[in-house]
Scaffold this motif. Structure first.
Motif, PDB file in Angstrom:
ATOM      1  N   VAL A 209       0.746  -1.313   0.153  1.00  0.00           N
ATOM      2  CA  VAL A 209      -0.158   0.485   0.057  1.00  0.00           C
ATOM      3  C   VAL A 209       1.269   1.663  -0.116  1.00  0.00           C
ATOM      4  O   VAL A 209       2.284   1.620   0.966  1.00  0.00           O
ATOM      5  CB  VAL A 209      -0.756   0.226   0.823  1.00  0.00           C
ATOM      6  CG1 VAL A 209      -1.526   1.341   1.230  1.00  0.00           C
ATOM      7  CG2 VAL A 209      -1.991  -1.856   1.498  1.00  0.00           C
ATOM      8  N   SER A 210       0.580   1.949  -0.964  1.00  0.00           N
ATOM      9  CA  SER A 210       1.455   3.607  -0.813  1.00  0.00           C
ATOM     10  C   SER A 210       1.014   4.456   0.130  1.00  0.00           C
ATOM     11  O   SER A 210      -0.355   4.625   0.836  1.00  0.00           O
ATOM     12  CB  SER A 210       1.125   4.368  -1.996  1.00  0.00           C
ATOM     13  OG  SER A 210       1.859   5.265  -2.050  1.00  0.00           O
ATOM     14  N   LEU A 211       1.661   4.976   1.104  1.00  0.00           N
ATOM     15  CA  LEU A 211       1.509   5.631   1.791  1.00  0.00           C
ATOM     16  C   LEU A 211       2.685   7.190   2.152  1.00  0.00           C
ATOM     17  O   LEU A 211       3.734   7.248   2.064  1.00  0.00           O
ATOM     18  CB  LEU A 211       1.859   5.007   3.616  1.00  0.00           C
ATOM     19  CG  LEU A 211       1.869   5.870   4.602  1.00  0.00           C
ATOM     20  CD1 LEU A 211       0.251   6.141   4.725  1.00  0.00           C
ATOM     21  CD2 LEU A 211       2.783   5.377   6.141  1.00  0.00           C
ATOM     22  N   ARG A 251      -3.021   8.473   2.305  1.00  0.00           N
ATOM     23  CA  ARG A 251      -2.701  10.166   2.218  1.00  0.00           C
ATOM     24  C   ARG A 251      -3.006  10.395   3.323  1.00  0.00           C
ATOM     25  O   ARG A 251      -4.430  10.176   3.828  1.00  0.00           O
ATOM     26  CB  ARG A 251      -3.658  10.595   1.250  1.00  0.00           C
ATOM     27  CG  ARG A 251      -2.952   9.690  -0.451  1.00  0.00           C
ATOM     28  CD  ARG A 251      -4.051  10.495  -1.511  1.00  0.00           C
ATOM     29  NE  ARG A 251      -3.773  11.728  -1.145  1.00  0.00           N
ATOM     30  CZ  ARG A 251      -3.951  12.753  -1.812  1.00  0.00           C
ATOM     31  NH1 ARG A 251      -5.344  12.088  -2.250  1.00  0.00           N
ATOM     32  NH2 ARG A 251      -4.269  13.895  -2.031  1.00  0.00           N
ATOM     33  N   VAL A 252      -1.875  10.899   4.346  1.00  0.00           N
ATOM     34  CA  VAL A 252      -2.452  12.275   5.088  1.00  0.00           C
ATOM     35  C   VAL A 252      -2.212  13.519   5.024  1.00  0.00           C
ATOM     36  O   VAL A 252      -0.880  13.323   4.480  1.00  0.00           O
ATOM     37  CB  VAL A 252      -1.994  11.833   6.760  1.00  0.00           C
ATOM     38  CG1 VAL A 252      -1.735  12.543   7.620  1.00  0.00           C
ATOM     39  CG2 VAL A 252      -1.467   9.764   7.291  1.00  0.00           C
ATOM     40  N   VAL A 265      -6.711  12.026   6.609  1.00  0.00           N
ATOM     41  CA  VAL A 265      -6.451  10.769   6.538  1.00  0.00           C
ATOM     42  C   VAL A 265      -7.322   9.855   5.309  1.00  0.00           C
ATOM     43  O   VAL A 265      -8.464   9.763   5.945  1.00  0.00           O
ATOM     44  CB  VAL A 265      -6.333   9.642   7.568  1.00  0.00           C
ATOM     45  CG1 VAL A 265      -6.164   8.377   7.636  1.00  0.00           C
ATOM     46  CG2 VAL A 265      -5.693  10.369   8.701  1.00  0.00           C
ATOM     47  N   ARG A 266      -7.223   9.606   4.219  1.00  0.00           N
ATOM     48  CA  ARG A 266      -7.731   9.178   3.287  1.00  0.00           C
ATOM     49  C   ARG A 266      -7.216   7.550   3.434  1.00  0.00           C
ATOM     50  O   ARG A 266      -5.932   7.568   2.675  1.00  0.00           O
ATOM     51  CB  ARG A 266      -7.987  10.101   1.660  1.00  0.00           C
ATOM     52  CG  ARG A 266      -8.270  11.750   2.241  1.00  0.00           C
ATOM     53  CD  ARG A 266      -8.453  12.356   1.308  1.00  0.00           C
ATOM     54  NE  ARG A 266      -8.867  13.716   1.465  1.00  0.00           N
ATOM     55  CZ  ARG A 266      -9.223  14.648   0.464  1.00  0.00           C
ATOM     56  NH1 ARG A 266      -8.275  14.256  -0.666  1.00  0.00           N
ATOM     57  NH2 ARG A 266      -9.395  15.456   0.769  1.00  0.00           N
ATOM     58  N   ALA A 319     -16.342  10.301   6.374  1.00  0.00           N
ATOM     59  CA  ALA A 319     -16.744   9.973   4.864  1.00  0.00           C
ATOM     60  C   ALA A 319     -16.202   9.687   4.126  1.00  0.00           C
ATOM     61  O   ALA A 319     -15.031   8.568   4.388  1.00  0.00           O
ATOM     62  CB  ALA A 319     -16.947  11.221   4.222  1.00  0.00           C
ATOM     63  N   SER A 320     -17.486   8.111   3.293  1.00  0.00           N
ATOM     64  CA  SER A 320     -17.273   6.911   2.707  1.00  0.00           C
ATOM     65  C   SER A 320     -18.115   6.793   2.305  1.00  0.00           C
ATOM     66  O   SER A 320     -19.446   7.030   1.844  1.00  0.00           O
ATOM     67  CB  SER A 320     -16.923   5.879   3.970  1.00  0.00           C
ATOM     68  OG  SER A 320     -16.760   4.464   3.437  1.00  0.00           O
ATOM     69  N   ALA A 321     -17.490   5.752   0.362  1.00  0.00           N
ATOM     70  CA  ALA A 321     -18.340   5.668   0.007  1.00  0.00           C
ATOM     71  C   ALA A 321     -18.111   3.844  -0.310  1.00  0.00           C
ATOM     72  O   ALA A 321     -17.145   4.037  -0.240  1.00  0.00           O
ATOM     73  CB  ALA A 321     -18.693   6.436  -1.678  1.00  0.00           C
ATOM     74  N   ILE A 322     -18.891   2.473  -0.852  1.00  0.00           N
ATOM     75  CA  ILE A 322     -18.395   1.532  -0.882  1.00  0.00           C
ATOM     76  C   ILE A 322     -17.874   1.761  -2.359  1.00  0.00           C
ATOM     77  O   ILE A 322     -18.129   2.435  -3.526  1.00  0.00           O
ATOM     78  CB  ILE A 322     -19.660   0.597  -1.078  1.00  0.00           C
ATOM     79  CG1 ILE A 322     -20.296   0.681   0.034  1.00  0.00           C
ATOM     80  CG2 ILE A 322     -19.582  -0.365  -1.459  1.00  0.00           C
ATOM     81  CD1 ILE A 322     -20.043   0.520   1.243  1.00  0.00           C
ATOM     82  N   GLY A 323     -16.278   0.756  -2.432  1.00  0.00           N
ATOM     83  CA  GLY A 323     -15.331   0.871  -3.564  1.00  0.00           C
ATOM     84  C   GLY A 323     -14.692   2.311  -3.667  1.00  0.00           C
ATOM     85  O   GLY A 323     -13.883   2.301  -4.820  1.00  0.00           O
ATOM     86  N   GLU A 324     -14.786   3.384  -3.219  1.00  0.00           N
ATOM     87  CA  GLU A 324     -14.223   4.503  -2.924  1.00  0.00           C
ATOM     88  C   GLU A 324     -13.434   4.862  -1.873  1.00  0.00           C
ATOM     89  O   GLU A 324     -12.923   5.951  -1.777  1.00  0.00           O
ATOM     90  CB  GLU A 324     -15.118   5.227  -2.882  1.00  0.00           C
ATOM     91  CG  GLU A 324     -16.656   5.660  -5.160  1.00  0.00           C
ATOM     92  CD  GLU A 324     -16.734   6.577  -5.299  1.00  0.00           C
ATOM     93  OE1 GLU A 324     -16.741   7.651  -4.154  1.00  0.00           O
ATOM     94  OE2 GLU A 324     -17.619   5.990  -6.427  1.00  0.00           O
ATOM     95  N   GLY A 325     -13.217   3.705  -1.110  1.00  0.00           N
ATOM     96  CA  GLY A 325     -12.880   4.250   0.680  1.00  0.00           C
ATOM     97  C   GLY A 325     -12.810   5.565   1.293  1.00  0.00           C
ATOM     98  O   GLY A 325     -14.432   5.384   1.245  1.00  0.00           O
ATOM     99  N   THR A 326     -12.553   5.744   2.116  1.00  0.00           N
ATOM    100  CA  THR A 326     -12.765   5.951   3.382  1.00  0.00           C
ATOM    101  C   THR A 326     -12.136   7.253   3.662  1.00  0.00           C
ATOM    102  O   THR A 326     -10.519   7.544   3.655  1.00  0.00           O
ATOM    103  CB  THR A 326     -12.807   5.346   5.033  1.00  0.00           C
ATOM    104  OG1 THR A 326     -13.866   4.398   4.891  1.00  0.00           O
ATOM    105  CG2 THR A 326     -13.719   6.291   6.279  1.00  0.00           C
TER     106      THR A 326
END
Length: 342
Positions: A209-211, A251-252, A265-266, A319-326
């Motif tokens: 995972v890219s951090l 991503r921070v 934090v995404r 905030a979140s959406a299925i398949g799009e992350g949090t």
């Protein structure tokens, strides 16, 4: 006497001297008696309704207080057209509302405590059962070396999980008891972000995972507790890495605002169901759309994260959406909050 005139003599005779006085007194007595009788009748005619007007609301207020004392918490005093009694009834209703609210809060705390104990028992049962199974299998003496090493590795994971859970439970108990002090000092908010990202770089590489982090070029000075902000970021970044599949990114981001700072934090993970978003900061809550990662969490990290943010006088949102992350967004104020006991 001079002139030889005889002296004059006057004789005054009074007959029944007290007759007119007695008559007058009798008339006065009669008048007073009649007036008193009329006044008594008038006072009865006016006083009885007036007394009922006052005693009726007081009796209803007394009955309401009696029912409240018997446990009927929804009982309230009726309104009255008498100003003084109406004020008393309003004060009684305010007292009853506060008492009812206090009792409801106590009942809610009792229910939460029961759920908390049940959840802790459930969470502890899983690693304890796993450790028992590993120990029994190794005690049989029929386990080959590769399997033994696997059992030891899993045992270490379960022990780490117990240690993590015990630390979180201790933090939560300190927060609830109000003995979770903050050491708030002015500092550059970029420093804890860099520290957490560097500490998780190896784990992110292992998971594929890219951090990354994006912070302002200039120092962003705010009053905060560095240790607690590191703990907050560790929970958020750790969640992102745990739930983001290989090839994804975490991503921070840090940005400066007139009110303070915004920390985000995404991740590009599977996302959280809309119906579960209001519960993500509750203790022991774990969503249903996180796959195998669900079993490795304790459901305490986000509850602690919210407490840390609120103790800094800030806000945290998700905030979140299925398949799009949090995305978790933390807003920290520019001025230090007033701590209890200071």
């Amino acid at each position: 006497m001079p002139g030889g005139l005889p002296p004059l003599t006057f004789i005054i005779s009074v007959t029944n001297p007290y007759t007119s006085r007695v008559t007058t007194l009798d008339q006065v007595r009669g008048t007073l008696f009649f007036t008193g009788l009329v006044a008594l009748l008038a006072s009865l005619l006016v006083g009885i309704p007036a007394a009922r007007r006052f005693t009726g609301p007081l009796a209803r207020l007394r009955r309401a207080s009696s029912r409240l004392a018997q446990g009927q918490l929804d009982e309230r005093a009726p309104r009255s057209d008498i100003v003084e009694i109406d004020d008393l009834a309003r004060q009684f209703n305010v007292m009853a509302d506060r008492l009812s609210e206090s009792l409801r809060m106590l009942e809610a705390d009792r229910d939460r405590l029961r759920e908390f104990v049940a959840d802790v028992s459930h969470e502890l049962r899983t690693p304890i059962a796993a450790l028992r199974a590993f120990t029994e299998l190794q005690g049989d003496g029929e386990v080959d070396e590769p399997t033994r090493r696997e059992f030891l590795d899993r045992s270490k994971e379960q022990i780490s999980r117990l240690e993590w859970m015990s630390t979180n439970l201790l933090d939560l108990s300190r927060i609830d008891a109000g003995i979770f002090p903050l050491d708030i000092r002015p500092g550059d908010l970029r420093d804890p972000i860099r520290s957490v990202v560097e500490a998780h770089a190896e784990l992110a590489e292992q998971r594929g995972v890219s951090l990354t982090s994006e912070v302002p070029h200039a120092p962003l000075m705010l009053p905060f507790d560095r240790e607690r902000i590191v703990q907050l970021l560790t929970n958020l970044v750790g969640n992102g890495l745990k739930f983001t599949p290989r090839g994804g990114q975490v991503r921070v981001l840090l940005s400066d605002t007139p009110e303070g700072a915004v920390l985000e934090v995404r991740d590009s993970g599977p996302g959280i169901l809309a119906g579960e978003l209001p519960h993500v900061f509750e203790r022991f809550f774990r969503g249903t759309n996180v796959g195998e990662a669900r079993a490795s969490g304790s459901g305490l990290g986000l509850a602690i994260a919210r407490s840390i943010v609120e103790m800094h006088g800030g806000q945290i949102e998700v905030a979140s959406a299925i398949g799009e992350g949090t995305a978790f967004t933390v807003r920290l104020p520019r001025f230090a909050p007033v701590q209890q006991g200071q």
